[in-house]
Design a protein around this motif. Structure first.
Motif, short mmCIF file in Angstrom:
data_model
loop_
_atom_site.label_atom_id
_atom_site.label_comp_id
_atom_site.label_asym_id
_atom_site.label_seq_id
_atom_site.Cartn_x
_atom_site.Cartn_y
_atom_site.Cartn_z
N ALA A 1 1.98 12.30 -19.96
CA ALA A 1 2.99 12.09 -18.82
C ALA A 1 2.96 10.91 -17.97
O ALA A 1 1.94 10.36 -17.58
N THR A 2 4.17 10.37 -17.46
CA THR A 2 3.93 9.09 -16.63
C THR A 2 4.81 9.16 -15.66
O THR A 2 5.68 9.98 -15.37
N ASP B 1 0.75 -1.07 -0.01
CA ASP B 1 0.03 0.01 0.12
C ASP B 1 0.93 1.30 -0.11
O ASP B 1 0.71 2.20 -0.53
N HIS B 2 1.80 1.27 0.75
CA HIS B 2 2.70 2.48 0.77
C HIS B 2 3.46 2.69 -0.75
O HIS B 2 3.72 3.92 -1.10
N ARG B 3 4.20 1.60 -1.07
CA ARG B 3 4.56 1.77 -2.54
C ARG B 3 3.50 2.24 -3.51
O ARG B 3 4.29 3.14 -4.25
N TYR B 4 2.48 1.67 -3.31
CA TYR B 4 1.18 1.98 -4.30
C TYR B 4 1.30 3.75 -4.12
O TYR B 4 1.00 4.35 -5.18
N GLN B 5 1.29 4.14 -3.07
CA GLN B 5 0.85 5.55 -2.63
C GLN B 5 2.13 6.53 -3.05
O GLN B 5 1.71 7.27 -3.77
N ASP B 6 3.14 5.94 -2.83
CA ASP B 6 4.31 6.61 -3.36
C ASP B 6 4.43 6.82 -5.04
O ASP B 6 4.78 7.62 -5.52
N ARG B 7 4.05 5.65 -5.44
CA ARG B 7 4.31 5.48 -6.79
C ARG B 7 3.08 6.45 -7.67
O ARG B 7 3.38 6.99 -8.61
N ASN B 8 1.73 6.38 -6.82
CA ASN B 8 0.62 7.30 -7.49
C ASN B 8 1.18 8.69 -7.21
O ASN B 8 0.62 9.69 -7.96
N ARG B 9 1.62 8.96 -6.01
CA ARG B 9 2.10 10.53 -5.86
C ARG B 9 2.91 10.83 -6.87
O ARG B 9 2.95 12.12 -7.35
#
Length: 89
Positions: free
Chosen positions: A88-89, A50-58
């Motif tokens: 943009a990615t 969840d933390h990695r997903y949030q960081d990537r999404n941010r």
């Protein structure tokens, strides 16, 4: 008084000494469920995934926002800026 959830009971029994099989036997559940709870909860309420997903999404949102604003500042064209943000990615 309400009974604590199974996940909460697992977290309370996790003292580093008991194995997942021993915790599962005490609570009458599977050791795979105990492993999942211990991996996901870790006392923080969120899993590492969840933390990695949030960081990537941010990071993605920041890149999109930057592309939009830079293009809009440069051209003044909102549609072109939206296109730049989508690409943009």
């Amino acid at each position: 008084m309400t009974k604590p959830t199974l996940a909460k009971q697992i977290m309370e029994l996790n003292d580093g000494v008991l194995t997942t099989r021993q915790i599962a036997d005490q609570l009458g559940t599977s050791d795979s469920y105990v492993r999942v709870v211990l991996r996901q909860r870790k006392g923080s309420g969120m899993s590492d995934i969840d933390h990695r997903y949030q960081d990537r999404n941010r990071a993605t949102l920041n890149a999109k926002s930057k592309a939009y604003h830079n293009t809009f500042r440069r051209t003044g064209d909102r549609e072109l800026a939206r296109k730049a943000a989508r690409e943009a990615t």
